[in-house]
Design an enzyme around this catalytic site. Structure first.
Site, mmCIF file in Angstrom:
data_model
loop_
_atom_site.group_PDB
_atom_site.id
_atom_site.type_symbol
_atom_site.label_atom_id
_atom_site.label_comp_id
_atom_site.label_asym_id
_atom_site.label_seq_id
_atom_site.Cartn_x
_atom_site.Cartn_y
_atom_site.Cartn_z
ATOM 1 N N GLY A 154 0.860 -1.187 0.086
ATOM 2 C CA GLY A 154 -0.003 0.041 0.041
ATOM 3 C C GLY A 154 0.813 1.251 -0.122
ATOM 4 O O GLY A 154 2.175 1.173 0.342
ATOM 5 N N CYS A 164 5.375 -6.057 1.829
ATOM 6 C CA CYS A 164 5.505 -4.672 1.537
ATOM 7 C C CYS A 164 4.795 -3.918 2.805
ATOM 8 O O CYS A 164 5.319 -4.361 3.909
ATOM 9 C CB CYS A 164 5.284 -4.211 0.312
ATOM 10 S SG CYS A 164 6.156 -2.558 -0.025
ATOM 11 N N TYR A 165 3.968 -2.997 2.678
ATOM 12 C CA TYR A 165 3.243 -2.444 3.689
ATOM 13 C C TYR A 165 2.582 -3.491 4.550
ATOM 14 O O TYR A 165 2.892 -3.188 5.812
ATOM 15 C CB TYR A 165 2.021 -1.559 3.152
ATOM 16 C CG TYR A 165 1.412 -0.850 4.052
ATOM 17 C CD1 TYR A 165 1.731 0.501 4.515
ATOM 18 C CD2 TYR A 165 0.153 -1.471 4.751
ATOM 19 C CE1 TYR A 165 1.145 1.185 5.439
ATOM 20 C CE2 TYR A 165 -0.419 -0.609 5.546
ATOM 21 C CZ TYR A 165 0.075 0.610 6.023
ATOM 22 O OH TYR A 165 -0.771 1.458 6.945
ATOM 23 N N HIS A 175 7.865 -7.849 -3.578
ATOM 24 C CA HIS A 175 6.525 -8.143 -4.360
ATOM 25 C C HIS A 175 6.641 -9.232 -5.276
ATOM 26 O O HIS A 175 7.067 -9.419 -6.177
ATOM 27 C CB HIS A 175 6.273 -6.829 -5.276
ATOM 28 C CG HIS A 175 5.781 -5.619 -4.529
ATOM 29 N ND1 HIS A 175 4.399 -5.701 -4.228
ATOM 30 C CD2 HIS A 175 6.598 -4.541 -4.116
ATOM 31 C CE1 HIS A 175 4.416 -4.321 -3.338
ATOM 32 N NE2 HIS A 175 5.710 -3.799 -3.467
ATOM 33 N N GLU A 228 4.109 -10.802 -6.353
ATOM 34 C CA GLU A 228 3.015 -10.917 -7.323
ATOM 35 C C GLU A 228 3.587 -10.350 -8.551
ATOM 36 O O GLU A 228 2.647 -10.568 -9.362
ATOM 37 C CB GLU A 228 1.974 -10.398 -6.747
ATOM 38 C CG GLU A 228 2.060 -8.792 -6.439
ATOM 39 C CD GLU A 228 2.692 -8.181 -5.251
ATOM 40 O OE1 GLU A 228 3.626 -8.990 -4.877
ATOM 41 O OE2 GLU A 228 2.426 -6.927 -5.040
ATOM 42 N N ASP A 234 -18.062 -11.327 -22.195
ATOM 43 C CA ASP A 234 -18.866 -11.108 -20.462
ATOM 44 C C ASP A 234 -20.170 -11.389 -20.660
ATOM 45 O O ASP A 234 -20.792 -12.351 -20.066
ATOM 46 C CB ASP A 234 -18.411 -9.888 -19.846
ATOM 47 C CG ASP A 234 -16.913 -9.601 -19.774
ATOM 48 O OD1 ASP A 234 -16.235 -10.546 -20.070
ATOM 49 O OD2 ASP A 234 -16.586 -8.565 -19.574
ATOM 50 N N LYS A 292 -11.058 -11.607 -15.912
ATOM 51 C CA LYS A 292 -11.313 -11.681 -17.375
ATOM 52 C C LYS A 292 -10.950 -13.173 -17.988
ATOM 53 O O LYS A 292 -11.592 -13.859 -18.930
ATOM 54 C CB LYS A 292 -10.591 -10.798 -18.240
ATOM 55 C CG LYS A 292 -11.117 -10.546 -19.746
ATOM 56 C CD LYS A 292 -12.601 -9.897 -19.487
ATOM 57 C CE LYS A 292 -12.668 -9.191 -21.117
ATOM 58 N NZ LYS A 292 -14.075 -8.750 -21.149
#
Ligand code: XMP
Length: 516
Positions: free
Chosen positions: A58, A85-86, A173, A175, A231, A372
């Site tokens: 964050g 991280c945060y 990170h 991710e 969608d 998606k």
């Protein structure tokens, strides 16, 4: 019996741009994950039966006034926790450590130097693998019970753990792709430490949604607005499977689609036996757009006209439907629960999911747990042709926002013909694989040219080719000069009313992908 959703990995969001990435990386490992706001209480969390918790990164500092925090009871749930991280700094602060502003801020990729430890869950990792760091604060003192497991050149405590309580923290990170061993790292935390089975598959999802839609709608009728995009189509297929002849799809054809596309949509969907009403509303849309040049006005008029036409149709069906299905996706849901406020409106996006909240129907949103790429996989399982699934994203207001200035039947013809040529040339080229979108835009300028021995004073087409991961940012999707020259040649030779072609070489930001 349809399966229920697996017990989740819950990610508490502190407003990082990367929180969605964490959920996606975990789903890609076939582990179900959801994002919740950081304000959720420990009691609410317990009810969700999480298999593990992840505290996201964050933009705040844990020691500044009003910094987002969590219910400390979360650390008493007996669930493995990973702080990123945060999230790591907050874990350190709440559990008795000290966080300070770093003397040297660390932004970019750097080697993570792991402490040697043969019993560590990270022993399989290279002891100096590159990781992405992006922080201005740092942990000065570890909380009691923790030990340091990694550092970088400028951050003395870049990874920490309290193995007994299964609390782990990383300053980097995992991710993002820049962290080379990020995915194996997350997998080791979830599979080896938290002992989570990899059981999130889409086959169970279809059965579960069909059962849920049937239970919700009961003996009533449901209607769905189709745009021809993935969608709304997958939403319609699921609802049709659940409800049979109590389901009706309506395709509002605004006449602003690419050449041949409306016919292709009707062909593909009737092939799948979807009960479809095709409303040809081109005249209504073009009439209402007459003389409008302002991009936002165009979007608003198209959105309003769509609703008018759709409701007119829906309210005059032999049986009035009580339910409306929408193709809302998980990122839309995250946006509404996220720590961050809504971002500023650059363009008022319109699509079939954009019906106003105040409407006469009750909503059914069977895709609201999916990303998606998961919807694409679901579409494939439901029998949608590959060409349908791989279609380029197409904006709800259609070609109207690629006709800069007024929309007239003649200007619509020009952009449709130019766009058809762009697609014919690029669809089957090797470039298509790395392009997010490629299209033609009609500019509101005329230029002088010469054809044969005649002076011409005609229109200009711009070609736009972009590469992107998700449409949020984009780069110029470079195609060879020879391909561009060929496109220009064909457009000028074949599209009546065009005597010049230019190439748009702008990235997003600061430009946007569409011109309006
Ligand atoms: P921009 O122009 O905002 O576009 O950079 C980002 C992506 O969104 C698509 N787009 C839309 N999609 N309704 C949609 O469903 C809309 O009103 C709309 N406007 C833009 C655009 O094609 C690109 O992929």
């Amino acid at each position: 019996m349809p399966q229920s959703l697996p017990d989740p990995v819950l990610i508490l969001d502190f407003g990082s741009q990367l929180t969605q990435n964490i959920a996606r990386r975990i789903r890609e490992m076939e582990i179900y994950s959801e994002i919740l706001p950081h304000t959720v209480s420990a009691g609410e969390l317990r009810e969700r039966k999480p298999r593990a918790l992840i505290l996201s990164g964050g933009p705040s500092s844990v020691f500044e006034d009003g910094a987002p925090s969590i219910d400390p009871g979360i650390f008493g749930l007996g669930v493995p926790v990973l702080g990123i991280c945060y999230g790591m700094q907050l874990m350190a602060q709440i559990l008795g450590g000290t966080v300070v502003s770093a003397e040297i801020r660390e932004y970019g990729v750097t080697p993570l130097l792991l402490e040697p430890d043969p019993s560590s869950p990270w022993t399989a990792f290279s002891p100096s693998s590159p990781v992405l760091m992006s922080h201005g604060d740092t942990i000065l003192k570890l909380p009691p019970g923790f030990r340091k497991t990694g550092h970088t050149r400028s951050t003395p405590i870049a990874a920490m753990e309290d193995r007994k309580n299964q609390f782990y923290g990383v300053q980097f990170h995992p991710e993002v792709t820049q962290t080379l061993q990020g995915v194996p790292f997350l997998k080791a935390f979830l599979v080896e430490i938290a002992k989570i089975s990899r059981n999130w598959t889409l086959s169970g999802y279809i059965d579960r949604q069909i059962a849920e839609i049937s239970a919700t709608v009961g003996n009533d009728h449901l209607i769905c607005a189709l745009s021809g995009g993935i969608d709304s189509t997958v939403t319609a297929l699921l609802c049709h499977l659940a409800l049979g002849d109590r389901f009706q799809a309506v395709f509002v054809d605004n006449g602003l689609m690419r050449a041949g596309e409306a016919q292709q949509i009707v062909h593909d969907l009737t092939h799948l036996n979807l009960p479809l009403i095709h409303v040809n509303a081109e005249k209504t849309f073009l009439d209402r757009l007459k003389g409008i040049r302002d991009p936002e006005r165009k979007r608003k008029v198209i959105g309003k006209t769509f609703i008018d036409v759709f409701w007119e149709e829906a309210l005059h069906l032999p049986v009035r439907p009580r339910y409306l299905a929408q193709g809302t996706l998980y990122p839309d849901v995250i946006e509404s629960i996220s720590h961050k406020g809504p971002s500023s409106v650059i363009k008022s996006h319109h699509n079939v999911g954009g019906l106003p909240r105040k409407n006469p129907f009750l909503l059914v949103e069977p895709l609201k747990e999916l990303f998606k790429d998961e919807v694409r996989r679901l579409g494939k399982e439901l029998g949608l042709p590959e060409t349908f699934i791989r279609k380029q994203p197409f904006p709800g207001p259609g070609l109207a926002i690629r006709i800069i200035g007024a929309v007239t039947p003649e200007r619509l013809r020009i952009v449709q013909e130019a766009d058809r040529i762009v697609r014919e040339e690029l669809d089957h080229s090797p470039h298509a694989a790395f392009l997010w979108q490629y299209f033609a835009v009609l500019l509101p300028v005329q230029s002088v040219g010469v054809m044969g021995d005649q002076r011409t004073y005609e229109n200009v087409i711009a070609i736009r080719t972009v590469s992107s991961q998700d449409g949020m940012t984009a780069d110029v999707g470079e195609i060879p000069y020879s391909a561009l020259k060929h496109l220009s040649h064909r457009i000028i030779a074949e599209v009546r009313g065009v005597n010049r072609v230019v190439y748009d070489i702008s990235a997003k930001p600061p430009s946007t992908i569409e011109w309006e």
